[in-house]
Enzyme design. Structure first.
Site, mmCIF file in Angstrom:
data_model
loop_
_atom_site.group_PDB
_atom_site.id
_atom_site.type_symbol
_atom_site.label_atom_id
_atom_site.label_comp_id
_atom_site.label_asym_id
_atom_site.label_seq_id
_atom_site.Cartn_x
_atom_site.Cartn_y
_atom_site.Cartn_z
ATOM 1 N N ASP A 40 34.595 38.057 48.920
ATOM 2 C CA ASP A 40 35.896 38.546 49.385
ATOM 3 C C ASP A 40 36.079 38.288 50.877
ATOM 4 O O ASP A 40 35.102 38.268 51.633
ATOM 5 C CB ASP A 40 36.005 40.047 49.067
ATOM 6 C CG ASP A 40 37.437 40.556 49.128
ATOM 7 O OD1 ASP A 40 38.378 39.729 49.067
ATOM 8 O OD2 ASP A 40 37.623 41.782 49.251
ATOM 9 N N ASN A 58 38.447 35.757 52.214
ATOM 10 C CA ASN A 58 38.950 34.423 52.595
ATOM 11 C C ASN A 58 40.301 34.500 53.306
ATOM 12 O O ASN A 58 40.529 33.820 54.311
ATOM 13 C CB ASN A 58 39.148 33.544 51.353
ATOM 14 C CG ASN A 58 37.853 33.207 50.658
ATOM 15 O OD1 ASN A 58 36.784 33.483 51.192
ATOM 16 N ND2 ASN A 58 37.955 32.620 49.474
ATOM 17 N N HIS A 85 40.394 29.888 51.645
ATOM 18 C CA HIS A 85 39.783 29.550 50.355
ATOM 19 C C HIS A 85 38.994 28.242 50.473
ATOM 20 O O HIS A 85 37.894 28.122 49.935
ATOM 21 C CB HIS A 85 40.852 29.451 49.265
ATOM 22 C CG HIS A 85 41.571 30.742 49.005
ATOM 23 N ND1 HIS A 85 40.903 31.937 48.867
ATOM 24 C CD2 HIS A 85 42.894 31.039 48.862
ATOM 25 C CE1 HIS A 85 41.790 32.909 48.648
ATOM 26 N NE2 HIS A 85 42.996 32.387 48.650
ATOM 27 N N SER A 92 39.556 36.781 39.647
ATOM 28 C CA SER A 92 39.576 37.895 38.694
ATOM 29 C C SER A 92 40.818 37.820 37.809
ATOM 30 O O SER A 92 41.800 37.146 38.131
ATOM 31 C CB SER A 92 39.559 39.229 39.445
ATOM 32 O OG SER A 92 40.798 39.447 40.095
ATOM 33 N N TRP A 95 45.435 36.799 38.856
ATOM 34 C CA TRP A 95 46.585 36.076 38.287
ATOM 35 C C TRP A 95 47.897 36.660 38.815
ATOM 36 O O TRP A 95 48.936 36.001 38.749
ATOM 37 C CB TRP A 95 46.589 36.134 36.759
ATOM 38 C CG TRP A 95 45.536 35.315 36.079
ATOM 39 C CD1 TRP A 95 44.498 35.773 35.318
ATOM 40 C CD2 TRP A 95 45.414 33.871 36.060
ATOM 41 N NE1 TRP A 95 43.740 34.719 34.845
ATOM 42 C CE2 TRP A 95 44.285 33.543 35.283
ATOM 43 C CE3 TRP A 95 46.160 32.829 36.635
ATOM 44 C CZ2 TRP A 95 43.870 32.223 35.061
ATOM 45 C CZ3 TRP A 95 45.746 31.520 36.422
ATOM 46 C CH2 TRP A 95 44.613 31.228 35.639
ATOM 47 N N LEU A 125 18.268 26.674 39.112
ATOM 48 C CA LEU A 125 19.164 27.824 39.275
ATOM 49 C C LEU A 125 20.254 27.828 38.215
ATOM 50 O O LEU A 125 20.864 26.806 37.930
ATOM 51 C CB LEU A 125 19.814 27.749 40.671
ATOM 52 C CG LEU A 125 20.859 28.838 40.979
ATOM 53 C CD1 LEU A 125 20.178 30.185 41.194
ATOM 54 C CD2 LEU A 125 21.681 28.458 42.215
ATOM 55 N N ILE A 134 34.203 47.718 43.427
ATOM 56 C CA ILE A 134 33.634 46.777 42.462
ATOM 57 C C ILE A 134 34.701 45.834 41.907
ATOM 58 O O ILE A 134 34.384 44.731 41.435
ATOM 59 C CB ILE A 134 32.900 47.553 41.329
ATOM 60 C CG1 ILE A 134 31.778 48.441 41.917
ATOM 61 C CG2 ILE A 134 32.332 46.615 40.285
ATOM 62 C CD1 ILE A 134 30.676 47.709 42.655
ATOM 63 N N SER A 135 35.970 46.259 41.943
ATOM 64 C CA SER A 135 37.088 45.391 41.509
ATOM 65 C C SER A 135 36.865 44.757 40.132
ATOM 66 O O SER A 135 37.086 43.549 39.957
ATOM 67 C CB SER A 135 37.375 44.321 42.572
ATOM 68 O OG SER A 135 37.667 44.898 43.818
HETATM 69 C C1 IPE Z 1 37.776 40.571 44.132
HETATM 70 O O1 IPE Z 1 38.505 40.314 45.288
HETATM 71 C C2 IPE Z 1 37.828 39.384 43.221
HETATM 72 C C3 IPE Z 1 37.157 38.189 43.714
HETATM 73 C C4 IPE Z 1 36.411 38.104 44.768
HETATM 74 C C5 IPE Z 1 37.334 37.029 42.901
HETATM 75 P P1 IPE Z 1 39.996 40.874 45.452
HETATM 76 O O2 IPE Z 1 40.415 40.529 46.838
HETATM 77 O O3 IPE Z 1 40.850 40.388 44.350
HETATM 78 O O4 IPE Z 1 39.747 42.426 45.280
HETATM 79 P P2 IPE Z 1 40.696 43.688 45.557
HETATM 80 O O5 IPE Z 1 41.977 43.440 44.851
HETATM 81 O O6 IPE Z 1 40.896 43.767 47.034
HETATM 82 O O7 IPE Z 1 39.936 44.846 45.034
HETATM 83 C C1 IPE Z 2 38.511 36.276 48.002
HETATM 84 O O1 IPE Z 2 39.249 36.321 49.174
HETATM 85 C C2 IPE Z 2 38.905 35.123 47.110
HETATM 86 C C3 IPE Z 2 39.620 35.536 45.895
HETATM 87 C C4 IPE Z 2 39.846 36.760 45.514
HETATM 88 C C5 IPE Z 2 40.132 34.479 45.058
HETATM 89 P P1 IPE Z 2 40.679 37.000 49.248
HETATM 90 O O2 IPE Z 2 41.702 35.956 48.943
HETATM 91 O O3 IPE Z 2 40.747 38.206 48.411
HETATM 92 O O4 IPE Z 2 40.745 37.369 50.782
HETATM 93 P P2 IPE Z 2 41.279 38.716 51.438
HETATM 94 O O5 IPE Z 2 40.615 39.856 50.743
HETATM 95 O O6 IPE Z 2 42.758 38.712 51.247
HETATM 96 O O7 IPE Z 2 40.874 38.585 52.873
HETATM 97 MG MG MG Z 3 40.348 40.171 48.739
#
Ligand code: IPE
Ligand code: IPE
Ligand code: MG
Length: 252
Positions: free
Chosen positions: A25, A27, A42, A70, A74, A136, A200-201
């Site tokens: 998380d 990016n 990303h 996740s 979507w 791995l 944990i999302s």
């Molecule tokens: C969790 O990150 C999902 C992934 C890293 C793929 P999110 O950025 O979507 O999580 P929430 O919505 O902040 O909990």
């Molecule tokens: C995680 O980074 C990547 C995905 C969930 C696809 P985010 O895109 O959620 O980045 P933040 O949380 O908005 O910084």
């Molecule tokens: Mg995020």
């Protein structure tokens, strides 16, 4: 001596986690901080994935599970979803030769049918092309959520009961585990979440019952080998008691 060399001397190679799972998380925030579009974050995140895979292989970790997209993701703006799908397909294809060289086997976990055709084809191809690899095991969670996975497992078991193939009384914790997407794979020893959130999302809810949790403020694109080594060292300092007392664990 570099900071990484120093940390590497602190890692106990007889106590490497077998299975590491990562919620990648941060990016978007990484890009925001630089006044750049989220997609740049990303793209930079792909470099971090490359590093994490390399480090996991070097450490002798057997399973690395990465939460890349996740079910809930979507619901992001369509443009971001499209960019991510394109990036995922492009990145897996670009990385394939090196994954093969490093003997990395890819498994796709999630509702892969929802992934757009082009990216799905590249992903499936990488899974097939690495099926013979014995190093791995890289589990890529895409269009994944744990509640989706548990619901699917419940449906599968219910179908077998209604077909008369399964006695409800014989359903055990192991039967549930055997019907998850991670069937046959040991539970994560260490779960890392980057990006500062402590949640944990909807990730691996059943499998992380006894995982050690490690939360770091480091944003995913900044998660380098130093940050990964720090997480492993932190893990190695913990006592995993699995409900027993400290004395019991130490007498074994
Ligand atoms: C969790 O990150 C999902 C992934 C890293 C793929 P999110 O950025 O979507 O999580 P929430 O919505 O902040 O909990
Ligand atoms: C995680 O980074 C990547 C995905 C969930 C696809 P985010 O895109 O959620 O980045 P933040 O949380 O908005 O910084
Ligand atoms: Mg995020």
């Amino acid at each position: 001596m570099t900071r990484l060399d120093d940390l590497l001397t602190q890692i106990d190679h007889s106590r490497i986690p077998r299975h590491v799972a990562i919620i990648m998380d941060g990016n978007g925030r990484w890009a925001n901080l630089r006044g750049r579009p989220r997609s740049d974050g990303h793209a930079e995140g792909v470099t971090s994935v490359h590093r994490a895979v390399e480090f996991s292989s070097d450490m002798g970790i057997e399973y690395l599970t990465l939460y890349a997209f996740s079910t809930e993701n979507w619901n992001r703006p369509q443009e971001e979803v499209d960019t991510l799908m394109h990036l995922i397909g492009w990145a897996i294809e670009r990385e394939l030769p090196e994954l093969l060289r490093n003997n990395v086997r890819i498994h796709l976990i999630g509702d892969i049918d929802r992934i757009p055709d082009d990216a799905r084809r590249r992903l499936r191809n990488s899974e097939q092309a690495t099926a013979h690899c014995t190093g791995l095991r890289l589990l890529m969670c895409l269009s994944y959520s744990s509640r989706w996975e548990i619901t699917e497992a419940a449906r599968r078991l219910a179908r077998r009961v209604s077909d008369g193939d399964l006695d409800p009384e014989s359903i055990s914790e192991q039967s549930i585990a055997d019907n998850l997407a991670t069937a046959g794979i040991p539970d994560p020893d260490l779960l890392i979440r980057t990006g500062g959130e402590q949640r944990i999302s909807n990730f691996l809810l059943y499998q992380i019952a006894y995982s050690e949790l490690y939360f770091t403020n480091t944003l995913w694109p900044d998660f380098d080998k130093v940050a990964y080594a720090e997480a492993i060292i932190d893990f190695q300092q913990r006592e995993r008691r699995f409900g027993k007392t400290s004395a019991q664990v130490n007498n074994n």
